[in-house]
Design an enzyme around this catalytic site. Structure first.
Site, PDB file in Angstrom:
ATOM      1  N   CYS A 116       0.849  -1.178  -0.010  1.00 38.85           N
ATOM      2  CA  CYS A 116       0.005  -0.039  -0.160  1.00 38.85           C
ATOM      3  C   CYS A 116       0.709   1.055   0.014  1.00 38.85           C
ATOM      4  O   CYS A 116       0.293   2.282  -0.386  1.00 38.85           O
ATOM      5  CB  CYS A 116      -0.838   0.011   0.924  1.00 38.85           C
ATOM      6  SG  CYS A 116      -1.949  -1.234   1.292  1.00 38.85           S
TER       7      CYS A 116
ATOM      8  N   HIS B 214      -3.370   7.222   1.706  1.00 38.83           N
ATOM      9  CA  HIS B 214      -3.667   5.798   1.433  1.00 38.83           C
ATOM     10  C   HIS B 214      -5.085   5.501   1.702  1.00 38.83           C
ATOM     11  O   HIS B 214      -5.412   5.735   2.911  1.00 38.83           O
ATOM     12  CB  HIS B 214      -2.895   4.788   1.964  1.00 38.83           C
ATOM     13  CG  HIS B 214      -3.226   3.313   1.856  1.00 38.83           C
ATOM     14  ND1 HIS B 214      -3.822   2.779   0.640  1.00 38.83           N
ATOM     15  CD2 HIS B 214      -3.421   2.517   2.737  1.00 38.83           C
ATOM     16  CE1 HIS B 214      -4.200   1.501   0.774  1.00 38.83           C
ATOM     17  NE2 HIS B 214      -3.653   1.402   1.985  1.00 38.83           N
TER      18      HIS B 214
ATOM     19  N   ASN C  17     -10.138  -0.506  -0.505  1.00 35.61           N
ATOM     20  CA  ASN C  17      -8.664  -0.392  -0.591  1.00 35.61           C
ATOM     21  C   ASN C  17      -8.206  -1.041  -1.796  1.00 35.61           C
ATOM     22  O   ASN C  17      -8.131  -2.460  -1.845  1.00 35.61           O
ATOM     23  CB  ASN C  17      -8.294  -0.906   0.700  1.00 35.61           C
ATOM     24  CG  ASN C  17      -6.803  -1.210   0.741  1.00 35.61           C
ATOM     25  OD1 ASN C  17      -5.957  -0.738   0.057  1.00 35.61           O
ATOM     26  ND2 ASN C  17      -6.464  -1.472   2.292  1.00 35.61           N
TER      27      ASN C  17
END
Length: 315
Positions: free
Chosen positions: A111, A240, A270
């Site tokens: 990520c 993020h 996500n």
């Protein structure tokens, strides 16, 4: 010499899996998922893969930057879920785009990957090694998610985001990066090449939450101090997109109004290394970002790794 973003692009699959559909696959419901994550739906690849999504996002970024593929001298793709290992995803993108002059490689930082790729390009440009780069964050996480595991399946989606960076005169902006491998067990996925079996993402959600709401504000504070920056003059914090509660917790610890932390995870979930560039592209194309705006990007995820970068918008 430093890197400036001159164009953005993104691509997400048309196929949408909303919370109601998930409730038919496992014990959950829309209210439960929204309350805990802020996610309403996610896009799942059908007929798409990491290479094809990367290619389309890269194509759109090049068009937005008015840059021809053959002008690129570097392509970096950040991914943990590519459909190819050899050749690299970046080389496949090069082939598809016709970026014949680019050096290409993949980066695995989960990520945090797009942020690490951005920082890497900054260093390359400062050293005078490259002048135009395409960086892409792309994931087909649906291939490595256990769709019977409520703790992970509700979180993740597929997609790709990209940015074209050009070398311009300027002083190196502040950047911060960190990793702590001793905390790596909080978020894992074994390689099928090692186990000979299908492997899935496994996560200790509480550990990841505590890590993010502590370490991300700390690294943003470190960045502000390193660059002599005033948090009140930062227009947006581009984080993020993991979980709305995490973003809210980070904003609270920084004592910054949540309105300066744009979120789009309700639509995409996500998408790991793709979240920051997808969000940047949306804000760019909506006209939200104006030339000269001051931004901080911050990524965090498996490794565990985390970091932040300061940039001034130049489109």
């Amino acid at each position: 010499m430093i890197a400036k973003i001159k164009g953005t692009g993104s691509y997400v699959p048309e196929n949408v899996l909303d919370n109601n559909a998930l409730s038919k696959m496992m014990e959950t419901n829309d209210e439960w998922i929204r309350e805990r994550t802020g996610i309403a739906r996610r896009h799942i690849a059908q007929g798409d893969d990491t290479v094809s999504m990367s290619t389309e996002a890269g194509k759109r970024a090049l068009e937005n930057a008015n840059v021809k593929p053959e002008e690129l001298d570097l392509i970096i793709v950040s991914t943990v879920s590519s459909n190819v290992v050899l050749p690299s995803t970046a080389c496949e993108v090069q082939k598809n785009l016709g970026a014949v002059n680019a050096t290409c490689y993949d980066m695995n930082a989960a990520c945090t990957g797009f942020l690490f790729a951005y920082n890497t390009v900054q260093a390359y440009f400062y050293a005078g090694l490259f002048k135009k780069a395409l960086i892409i964050g792309a994931e087909t996480l649906s291939n490595i998610v256990d769709w019977t595991d409520r703790g992970t399946a509700i979180l993740f989606g597929d997609g790709a985001g990209a940015a074209v960076l050009e070398c311009v005169p300027g002083e190196m902006p502040p950047m911060v990066t960190h990793s702590d491998g001793s905390m790596g067990a909080a978020l894992t996925c074994a390689s099928p090449f090692a186990t000979k079996e299908k492997e899935y993402v496994e996560m200790n959600g509480q550990d990841v939450f505590r890590f993010a709401v502590k370490k991300v504000p700390e690294c943003i504070e470190e960045l502000l101090e390193k660059g002599g920056l005033d948090r009140n003059k930062i227009d947006y914090f581009i984080l993020h997109q993991a979980n709305s509660r995490i973003v809210e917790g980070i904003a609270k610890r920084l004592k910054v109004d949540l309105s300066r932390f744009p979120m789009n995870l309700s639509e995409y979930g996500n998408t790991s290394s793709a979240t920051i560039p997808i969000l940047l592209d949306e804000l760019n194309r909506q006209g939200t970002l104006k030339k000269g705006m001051k931004l901080i990007m911050a990524g965090f995820g498996a490794g565990l790794s985390w970091g932040a970068s300061y940039l001034e918008w130049d489109i």
